[in-house]
Structure formats: C-alpha cells, structure tokens
Design a protein around this motif. Sequence first.
Motif, PDB file in Angstrom:
ATOM      1  N   ALA A   1       0.845  -1.190   0.000  1.00  0.00           N
ATOM      2  CA  ALA A   1       0.000   0.000   0.000  1.00  0.00           C
ATOM      3  C   ALA A   1       0.884   1.244   0.000  1.00  0.00           C
ATOM      4  O   ALA A   1       1.976   1.246   0.575  1.00  0.00           O
ATOM      5  CB  ALA A   1      -0.906  -0.003   1.225  1.00  0.00           C
ATOM      6  N   PRO A   2       0.448   2.316  -0.652  1.00  0.00           N
ATOM      7  CA  PRO A   2       1.286   3.521  -0.691  1.00  0.00           C
ATOM      8  C   PRO A   2       1.454   4.125   0.687  1.00  0.00           C
ATOM      9  O   PRO A   2       0.611   3.955   1.577  1.00  0.00           O
ATOM     10  CB  PRO A   2       0.489   4.454  -1.621  1.00  0.00           C
ATOM     11  N   VAL A   3       2.565   4.794   0.863  1.00  0.00           N
ATOM     12  CA  VAL A   3       2.812   5.475   2.127  1.00  0.00           C
ATOM     13  C   VAL A   3       1.813   6.627   2.264  1.00  0.00           C
ATOM     14  O   VAL A   3       1.666   7.434   1.345  1.00  0.00           O
ATOM     15  CB  VAL A   3       4.256   6.020   2.180  1.00  0.00           C
ATOM     16  N   PRO A   4       1.089   6.717   3.375  1.00  0.00           N
ATOM     17  CA  PRO A   4       0.096   7.788   3.517  1.00  0.00           C
ATOM     18  C   PRO A   4       0.751   9.165   3.415  1.00  0.00           C
ATOM     19  O   PRO A   4       1.809   9.399   4.017  1.00  0.00           O
ATOM     20  CB  PRO A   4      -0.482   7.554   4.920  1.00  0.00           C
ATOM     21  N   PRO A   5       0.165  10.059   2.657  1.00  0.00           N
ATOM     22  CA  PRO A   5       0.749  11.404   2.551  1.00  0.00           C
ATOM     23  C   PRO A   5       0.505  12.220   3.816  1.00  0.00           C
ATOM     24  O   PRO A   5      -0.446  11.969   4.565  1.00  0.00           O
ATOM     25  CB  PRO A   5       0.014  12.009   1.351  1.00  0.00           C
ATOM     26  N   GLY A   6       1.370  13.180   4.026  1.00  0.00           N
ATOM     27  CA  GLY A   6       1.179  14.110   5.133  1.00  0.00           C
ATOM     28  C   GLY A   6       1.477  13.551   6.503  1.00  0.00           C
ATOM     29  O   GLY A   6       0.923  14.019   7.503  1.00  0.00           O
TER      30      GLY A   6
ATOM     31  N   PHE B   1      15.806  12.096   9.808  1.00  0.00           N
ATOM     32  CA  PHE B   1      15.130  12.590   8.608  1.00  0.00           C
ATOM     33  C   PHE B   1      15.769  12.019   7.351  1.00  0.00           C
ATOM     34  O   PHE B   1      15.080  11.652   6.387  1.00  0.00           O
ATOM     35  CB  PHE B   1      15.181  14.120   8.572  1.00  0.00           C
ATOM     36  N   SER B   2      17.091  11.929   7.347  1.00  0.00           N
ATOM     37  CA  SER B   2      17.792  11.391   6.177  1.00  0.00           C
ATOM     38  C   SER B   2      17.417   9.935   5.932  1.00  0.00           C
ATOM     39  O   SER B   2      17.199   9.529   4.775  1.00  0.00           O
ATOM     40  CB  SER B   2      19.304  11.525   6.379  1.00  0.00           C
TER      41      SER B   2
ATOM     42  N   ALA C   1      14.636   5.981   2.683  1.00  0.00           N
ATOM     43  CA  ALA C   1      13.721   4.840   2.590  1.00  0.00           C
ATOM     44  C   ALA C   1      12.597   5.111   1.598  1.00  0.00           C
ATOM     45  O   ALA C   1      12.237   4.237   0.790  1.00  0.00           O
ATOM     46  CB  ALA C   1      13.158   4.521   3.970  1.00  0.00           C
ATOM     47  N   LEU C   2      12.038   6.322   1.632  1.00  0.00           N
ATOM     48  CA  LEU C   2      10.967   6.660   0.686  1.00  0.00           C
ATOM     49  C   LEU C   2      11.485   6.673  -0.746  1.00  0.00           C
ATOM     50  O   LEU C   2      10.812   6.187  -1.674  1.00  0.00           O
ATOM     51  CB  LEU C   2      10.376   8.022   1.049  1.00  0.00           C
ATOM     52  N   LEU C   3      12.687   7.223  -0.941  1.00  0.00           N
ATOM     53  CA  LEU C   3      13.277   7.252  -2.286  1.00  0.00           C
ATOM     54  C   LEU C   3      13.561   5.832  -2.781  1.00  0.00           C
ATOM     55  O   LEU C   3      13.258   5.498  -3.940  1.00  0.00           O
ATOM     56  CB  LEU C   3      14.572   8.068  -2.258  1.00  0.00           C
TER      57      LEU C   3
ATOM     58  N   GLU D   1      11.947   4.062  -6.189  1.00  0.00           N
ATOM     59  CA  GLU D   1      12.805   3.632  -7.297  1.00  0.00           C
ATOM     60  C   GLU D   1      12.782   2.112  -7.471  1.00  0.00           C
ATOM     61  O   GLU D   1      12.859   1.626  -8.612  1.00  0.00           O
ATOM     62  CB  GLU D   1      14.239   4.123  -7.058  1.00  0.00           C
ATOM     63  N   GLN D   2      12.673   1.364  -6.377  1.00  0.00           N
ATOM     64  CA  GLN D   2      12.628  -0.091  -6.510  1.00  0.00           C
ATOM     65  C   GLN D   2      11.323  -0.547  -7.157  1.00  0.00           C
ATOM     66  O   GLN D   2      11.311  -1.517  -7.937  1.00  0.00           O
ATOM     67  CB  GLN D   2      12.806  -0.756  -5.146  1.00  0.00           C
ATOM     68  N   LEU D   3      10.213   0.129  -6.827  1.00  0.00           N
ATOM     69  CA  LEU D   3       8.949  -0.194  -7.500  1.00  0.00           C
ATOM     70  C   LEU D   3       9.046   0.083  -8.987  1.00  0.00           C
ATOM     71  O   LEU D   3       8.591  -0.710  -9.821  1.00  0.00           O
ATOM     72  CB  LEU D   3       7.815   0.617  -6.863  1.00  0.00           C
ATOM     73  N   GLU D   4       9.646   1.210  -9.343  1.00  0.00           N
ATOM     74  CA  GLU D   4       9.815   1.519 -10.768  1.00  0.00           C
ATOM     75  C   GLU D   4      10.774   0.540 -11.436  1.00  0.00           C
ATOM     76  O   GLU D   4      10.536   0.107 -12.585  1.00  0.00           O
ATOM     77  CB  GLU D   4      10.337   2.946 -10.930  1.00  0.00           C
ATOM     78  N   ARG D   5      11.842   0.151 -10.741  1.00  0.00           N
ATOM     79  CA  ARG D   5      12.791  -0.803 -11.304  1.00  0.00           C
ATOM     80  C   ARG D   5      12.143  -2.155 -11.583  1.00  0.00           C
ATOM     81  O   ARG D   5      12.354  -2.774 -12.626  1.00  0.00           O
ATOM     82  CB  ARG D   5      13.970  -0.960 -10.329  1.00  0.00           C
TER      83      ARG D   5
END
Length: 266
Positions: A140-145, A248-249, A254-256, A260-264
């Motif tokens: 499931a997508p990460v909830p925004p906000g 924060f980093s 992790a979000l990045l 990218e892994q989903l797109e890969r």
Amino acid sequence: AGAAYEWDLWGKWSRSHEAARADLAASIENRNTIIQSVIAETASIYFQIEATERRIQISEDLIDSYGRSVRTIESRYKRGLTNALDLTQAQRSLANAESVLPQYRQELGALQHRLAVILGKYPESAPPRKQPEEYFTRLAPVPPGLPSELLESRPDVRAAEERLRALNARYGVAVGDLFPRITLTGSYGYTSGELDGLFRPDQMLWNLMAGITQPIFNYQTLMTEKDAARARYEQGLTDYARTVLGAFSEVETALLTRREQLERRQ
C-alpha cells in the motif's frame, strides 16, 4: 547521632537529581535502540534470504533456457544451418549463467548463518526454498502528510534528547557551585541516665549550627568548570541536531528507495 543538611538555595542538588534521571532515561532509550536494531537486522536478513532464493530460482531457469538453446544451435550447426560463432556465443551465455549460481548459493548460506546466530542457533546451511511465480504483492502507498513528530518515537532521538537534558542540568550544577553554600548541622543527646526518663522531650539537648562557605579562593577553577559544562552542553546540542537530521535522512532515503525499486521492478 549527627546530621548534616545543605540548603539547596541555588538548585544545585535538584539539578543533579534532574541530570541523574535524564541519564537513566537515556540508558533506557539506548537499550530500546539496541532492541530495535536487532529486530530490524533480523527482518532485513530474512528478506535478503528470500531475495537470494529467488535469484537462485531465476538463475536455474536461465540455465535450463540456455541449455535448450545450446542444444538447438548444436543440432542446427551439425546440419550446417548455422555457424560456429552462434554456437560459441550460446555456450558462453550458458557458462556465464552457470558461474553465477555458486555465488548466489554462497550468499544464501552466509545469510542463513547470520540469521541463525541472531536467533541463537548453530549456523547451518539449507537448500533454497521454492518460491511461487507471483510472489510480489504490491505494498500500500505510504500515507501522505505524515507528521514529522513521528520521529520523536525513535529511541535514538529520545536518547539524544535525554543526554542533552542531562548536560543542561549539569551546567546548572556548575553554576550553583559559584554561589555560597549554606550547611546546617544538628546533634542531640539526652541528660537523663534513668531509663524511665530517657525519652522525655525536656531531657533532649539540641545544638544547631549554620555554616556558610563562600567559594572565593577556587572561584577561577569553578568558572572554568562552568565554561566546560557549557561547552559540553553545546556539543550535546550539536549531537542532538545531528541525530535528528540523521533520522530525517533515513526516512527520506527509505521513501526514495521504495519509489525507485517499485519503478525498477515494473
């Protein structure tokens, strides 16, 4: 019997108590950090094992495919329908696929050993499990906000905050050392030697003395200690900021990585 009491006029002892409690809280959060690190490493190794097992399965399928291709090209080569270069290229592709498989098996065994050690078991290797063809379930997508306050639940951030609180309290202790110390000492006894009158209040003797100690001769030393405590607090403030920025980093990375892994894979 004798007793001594220092009047905490400048909050020195209360700040010492605050620093001790903050040290205890930081130690508890450090323990929680270790626990979470072990849990995270266990989960990470488990998924690495599954990924390696799937790579082994893919490599075995590739070897079968390249083997069929080599046999087909060999048959065509014997009938003069293709040249030797095509046969050599097919054999090279098969050899490359076969050379990768032992490496994946070695990685799988090493990961299984690491997981066994974490679980307190003897490290042993096991053959790869058969993975289903459709193994991937889209997350499931990460909830925004999501609020950044979620990072406050990280034990490493809480530990850094408690360490900063302890350093701030110790700076208060160093400041309190610059001021006069008022010490009260009390002693009492009894005048009656008879057992029946031993505990009568009118037989008690009390002596109360007040002592005031002014830090004059070691004032420069105390000032230096105060400056050192202030410097340690500022260093702790920098460490706290670094810990928060690191948190924060890690979240941003992790979000990045997830995106990218989903797109890969797609």
